[in-house]
Scaffold this motif. Structure first.
Motif, PDB file in Angstrom:
ATOM      1  N   GLY A 150       1.303  -1.267  -0.481  1.00 47.59           N
ATOM      2  CA  GLY A 150      -0.228   0.106   0.303  1.00 47.59           C
ATOM      3  C   GLY A 150       0.732   1.547   0.163  1.00 47.59           C
ATOM      4  O   GLY A 150       0.835   2.169  -0.714  1.00 47.59           O
ATOM      5  N   THR A 151       1.628   1.577   0.853  1.00 53.70           N
ATOM      6  CA  THR A 151       2.669   2.418   0.831  1.00 53.70           C
ATOM      7  C   THR A 151       3.765   2.945  -1.001  1.00 53.70           C
ATOM      8  O   THR A 151       3.357   3.558  -0.738  1.00 53.70           O
ATOM      9  CB  THR A 151       3.897   2.078   1.754  1.00 53.70           C
ATOM     10  N   ARG A 160       2.325   1.625  -3.024  1.00 56.24           N
ATOM     11  CA  ARG A 160       0.986   1.886  -3.822  1.00 56.24           C
ATOM     12  C   ARG A 160       1.196   3.833  -4.342  1.00 56.24           C
ATOM     13  O   ARG A 160       0.750   4.268  -5.085  1.00 56.24           O
ATOM     14  CB  ARG A 160       0.300   1.249  -4.293  1.00 56.24           C
ATOM     15  N   ALA A 161       0.826   4.361  -2.824  1.00 60.26           N
ATOM     16  CA  ALA A 161       0.742   5.800  -2.903  1.00 60.26           C
ATOM     17  C   ALA A 161       1.808   6.174  -3.394  1.00 60.26           C
ATOM     18  O   ALA A 161       1.587   7.335  -3.880  1.00 60.26           O
ATOM     19  CB  ALA A 161       1.144   5.762  -1.490  1.00 60.26           C
ATOM     20  N   ASN A 173       1.709   9.327  -6.028  1.00 61.22           N
ATOM     21  CA  ASN A 173       2.079  10.729  -5.977  1.00 61.22           C
ATOM     22  C   ASN A 173       2.562  11.026  -6.453  1.00 61.22           C
ATOM     23  O   ASN A 173       2.875  12.151  -7.039  1.00 61.22           O
ATOM     24  CB  ASN A 173       2.469  10.821  -4.474  1.00 61.22           C
ATOM     25  N   LYS A 201      -8.360  13.829  -8.630  1.00 58.31           N
ATOM     26  CA  LYS A 201      -7.964  14.058  -7.571  1.00 58.31           C
ATOM     27  C   LYS A 201      -8.681  13.616  -6.690  1.00 58.31           C
ATOM     28  O   LYS A 201      -8.838  13.583  -5.025  1.00 58.31           O
ATOM     29  CB  LYS A 201      -6.552  13.793  -7.697  1.00 58.31           C
ATOM     30  N   ASP A 259      -9.291   6.908  -5.023  1.00 56.61           N
ATOM     31  CA  ASP A 259      -8.696   5.576  -5.058  1.00 56.61           C
ATOM     32  C   ASP A 259      -9.255   5.040  -6.690  1.00 56.61           C
ATOM     33  O   ASP A 259      -8.838   4.223  -7.229  1.00 56.61           O
ATOM     34  CB  ASP A 259     -10.370   4.990  -4.506  1.00 56.61           C
ATOM     35  N   GLN A 267      -6.126   5.921  -8.727  1.00 57.59           N
ATOM     36  CA  GLN A 267      -5.085   5.342  -8.457  1.00 57.59           C
ATOM     37  C   GLN A 267      -5.134   4.093  -8.862  1.00 57.59           C
ATOM     38  O   GLN A 267      -4.693   3.189 -10.151  1.00 57.59           O
ATOM     39  CB  GLN A 267      -5.587   4.458  -6.756  1.00 57.59           C
TER      40      GLN A 267
END
Length: 186
Positions: free
Chosen positions: A94-95, A97-98, A102, A133, A138, A141
């Protein structure tokens, strides 16, 4: 057979099978025989019921014992051995992916030159992604993940000889027709 013909359900109950699955099959067949609308069909179903009840039970299928592990068992063993590593990867997925999201958004939200005009495709895409955004991060993403996957597949679909420039098809040379002889006459 006469008892089975008269009341198939009672006959099956009196001849209980050791195997519960076999007993259920016999009960189902007895119910069908009891509910059969025609006597001929009932006779055939009762005959089949008696035949199945008197047949020796089938031996359960036992796989042959081998020393080599089955493929699925080998995979489970490997996954259990790598369990802690996989949990760490899943925890940080998850990190990552974020961070990727970004970075992509930073690329998209870079200032767009204003002299391009309001209907320029670069301006429109940047504006649409900024709105997306704010409305649904979600969805943005997932969209960017799919676009990254498509971009990664792009080089795989190109033909192998891309280093050669493509030439337009050669024009066909016109063939001259032989002249038509003038009619003789006079």
């Amino acid at each position: 057979m006469d008892d089975a013909q008269h009341d198939p359900l009672a006959w099956v109950a009196a001849h209980a099978a050791a195997d519960p699955v076999r007993q259920r099959v016999l009960e189902g067949l007895a119910r069908r025989a009891a509910a059969a609308p025609s006597p001929a069909l009932r006779e055939r179903l009762v005959a089949r019921l008696v035949q199945r009840a008197e047949a020796p039970p089938a031996a359960p299928a036992v796989p042959p014992a081998t020393d080599t592990p089955r493929p699925l068992a080998a995979l489970v063993t490997q996954l259990q051995a790598a369990g802690t590593e996989l949990r760490h990867v899943q925890a940080h997925e998850g990190t990552w992916r974020a961070l990727r999201l970004n970075r992509r958004l930073a690329e998209v939200s870079a200032p767009v030159p204003e002299h391009l005009g309001p209907l320029n495709s670069q301006v429109l895409v940047a504006r649409a992604l900024q709105e997306l955004k704010t409305l649904s991060p979600d969805y943005l993403q997932r969209l960017l993940t799919q676009l990254d996957a498509l971009a990664a597949l792009g080089p795989l679909t190109l033909p192998a000889d891309t280093d050669k420039p493509t030439r337009p098809a050669a024009k066909r040379a016109r063939t001259k027709r032989p002249p038509v002889p003038a009619p003789k006459g006079g």
